[in-house]
Design an enzyme around this catalytic site. Sequence first.
Site, PDB file in Angstrom:
ATOM      1  CE  LYS A  67      -4.013  -2.175   0.246  1.00  0.00           C
ATOM      2  NZ  LYS A  67      -4.983  -2.103  -0.855  1.00  0.00           N
ATOM      3  CD  GLU A 125     -10.247   3.680   0.320  1.00  0.00           C
ATOM      4  OE1 GLU A 125     -10.175   4.907   0.179  1.00  0.00           O
ATOM      5  OE2 GLU A 125      -9.444   2.889  -0.218  1.00  0.00           O
ATOM      6  CB  SER A 133       0.043  -8.006  -1.325  1.00  0.00           C
ATOM      7  OG  SER A 133      -0.834  -8.840  -0.599  1.00  0.00           O
TER       8      SER A 133
HETATM    9  C1  LIG Z   1      -1.653  -7.118   2.355  1.00  0.00           C
HETATM   10  C2  LIG Z   1      -2.784  -6.782   1.442  1.00  0.00           C
HETATM   11  N1  LIG Z   1      -2.851  -7.399   0.260  1.00  0.00           N
HETATM   12  C3  LIG Z   1      -3.862  -7.150  -0.594  1.00  0.00           C
HETATM   13  C4  LIG Z   1      -4.875  -6.261  -0.279  1.00  0.00           C
HETATM   14  C5  LIG Z   1      -5.979  -6.082  -1.248  1.00  0.00           C
HETATM   15  O1  LIG Z   1      -5.933  -4.884  -1.962  1.00  0.00           O
HETATM   16  P1  LIG Z   1      -5.543  -4.839  -3.486  1.00  0.00           P
HETATM   17  O2  LIG Z   1      -6.370  -5.868  -4.180  1.00  0.00           O
HETATM   18  O3  LIG Z   1      -5.877  -3.462  -3.891  1.00  0.00           O
HETATM   19  O4  LIG Z   1      -4.103  -5.121  -3.620  1.00  0.00           O
HETATM   20  C6  LIG Z   1      -4.832  -5.589   0.952  1.00  0.00           C
HETATM   21  C7  LIG Z   1      -5.881  -4.617   1.317  1.00  0.00           C
HETATM   22  O5  LIG Z   1      -6.075  -4.195   2.396  1.00  0.00           O
HETATM   23  C8  LIG Z   1      -3.750  -5.862   1.817  1.00  0.00           C
HETATM   24  O6  LIG Z   1      -3.681  -5.266   3.023  1.00  0.00           O
END
Ligand SMILES: Cc1ncc(COP(=O)(O)O)c(C=O)c1O
Lengths: 267, 395
Positions: free
Chosen positions: B88, B110, B375
Amino acid sequence: MSRIREKFAELSAKKEKALIAYIMVGYPNENATISSVRGLVKGGADIIELGFPFSDPLADGPIIQNASMISLENGTKINRFFNIVKKIRRETDIPLILMTYTNILYHKGYPEFITEAKNAGIDGFILPDMSIEESKEYLASAKNMTDTIFLISPNTTKSRIEKIGKSSSGFLYLVAVYGTTGIKTGIQNYTLKAIKEVKKITSGKIPVGVGFGVSTPDDVKKYVKAGADAVIVGSAFLKLIEQTPQNKLELRIAAFTKSLKRQTIIT
Amino acid sequence: MKYPKDGKFGEFGGKYIPETLVPAIEELEENYLKFKDNKDFKKELDYYLKQYAGRPTPLYYAKNLSEKCGGAKIYLKREDLLHGGAHKINNTLGQALLAKKMNKKRIIAETGAGQHGVATAMACAVLGMKSEVYMGYKDTIRQKLNVYRMNMLGAKVHPVKSGSKTLKDAINEAIRDWITNVESTYYLLGSAVGPHPYPVMVRDFQSVIGEEIKVQMKKISKTPDVVIACVGGGSNAIGTFYPLVDTNAEIIGVEAAGKGLKSKYHSATLSAGSKGVLHGMMTYLLQDDEGQITETYSISAGLDYPGVGPEHSYLKDTKRVKYHSATDAEVIDAFLMLTRTEGIIPALESAHAIAEAIKVAKKSKKSESIIVTLSGRGDKDVEEVQRYLSKHVKN
Ligand SMILES: Cc1ncc(COP(=O)(O)O)c(C=O)c1O
């Protein structure tokens, strides 16, 4: 001429402005909707906006959000909504506008939804999340069927007001305040300025209605004085509906409507 | 699609917004176009990404996990090692810097899992701005650690009690705030969703993930056979995929199947949804037969959303990317497996991608390679996993 434009013509001949009332269908139940409409007609409302609930009403404040949720919990569906519209149509010729969000129309298909609405007795649509950029199919489907009332805001540029004016029919909806629907106290100078500006730009080609936050006879009086062709009151009606027992609803709505309507008559 | 002028990916995307927001969206687009290729802006962002957030992140060969699966080599793109613990921060640094150039004093955001809220609070703290974060009431409970973090970082957290009390309602409330304070406020959206230009802008800021993978792959000497990322709104996935769509790699996005796609308890928008309009965009949505948005479910708050970024809808319909899903049970298994084989605790969101990688690896040859975007890290989730285990595992 559409029922809405006929109404504006009729009022203009009488030197009156339009009082437009908004209620959420199915809030708090269907009987209340019928009683409210009767009260609005009796009290002298010129046009009625019927809200169809959407799960995610992002342009609405807490009062309409809550009404949407309760209406949905009560099982308000498209078919039932149109049945209520037909029932209202058997009692009155008042212009009826359907206010909801784009996805409700898109999901069923613009032509299908608009045709059904028209057949039930709906004269126009207000979709707060429909921008002119995305409106091609919507406009094509509504052509020669219903009016398409677009919204503008005090921060809308002149060239954009002209463009939106061209896509609008029935009237042009000027959002009075920066914010969502709801009850606000006091009137902003920027709103009065915007009314004058928009009236100048549209130069009588389309009526201009002012709504969002309008809730008292005094508000109505000031907006009419500033040049609005119509004033739209919503959340204040929902608040009254919330506070009134079913058996007194028609009378109380009629009385409140009368107090608002009085201010639209230019003396 | 490089920069779709009208904000359309095929029929998806666009700007379905209240008129009050139009000047703000236009101002945003104008400034984004002005700064995105500006040398000084890029240099400044690059500085923060490297020195503050910790880029580049490693492409780590998960040897133990690969051997346990017995097939392809699994590589993890370690976004979990970034400052704040998730991808993020790539987006929040970019947007907060842009907001600063635009002289916006007040930032709103948000958040679902709280990761975007934390990343926003961090970016605003370091750049000297004030932030307020809308978070579904339900999420403030299941991700309460992140609420504490945001508070400590100086962000004001507004619990949202309308609707389903999760991410979708937090977005509604942030948009309502933006409509009300449109002149002073910058809305820092956390995923590749919303009206144009957000989906493109967020993709561009997150594309640093895929761009780095491209360079790091060269050292492994070949293009990967499979690329996998989890999809909530779709920002880590589009940031991973976009720079790689021109390669021959098979690309897979993984959604949350919750208690199963046949149950009502999932948030697999692309796998089980239909087209519609929400939060300013045309995209796939989970909705009922009248167009009302349905409540979603996932064990991971960050994937618990009934919509998805419009570019993913486009990539699905054009069949360039496959969208699969993983159930809560599969996710917990993957979570534990990665934790125990590699000593890496993944976020529950990311564990969806790991679950898919495990499935794919088991069926593939040893000569093949799989890249998975990890992620985020899972510290925020250990309580949730503990709860799940005590409920589901007897003894
Ligand atoms: C670690 C992590 N991965 C993935 C996501 C999902 O978001 P996005 O699909 O935008 O990557 C989030 C959302 O809070 C997250 O905290």
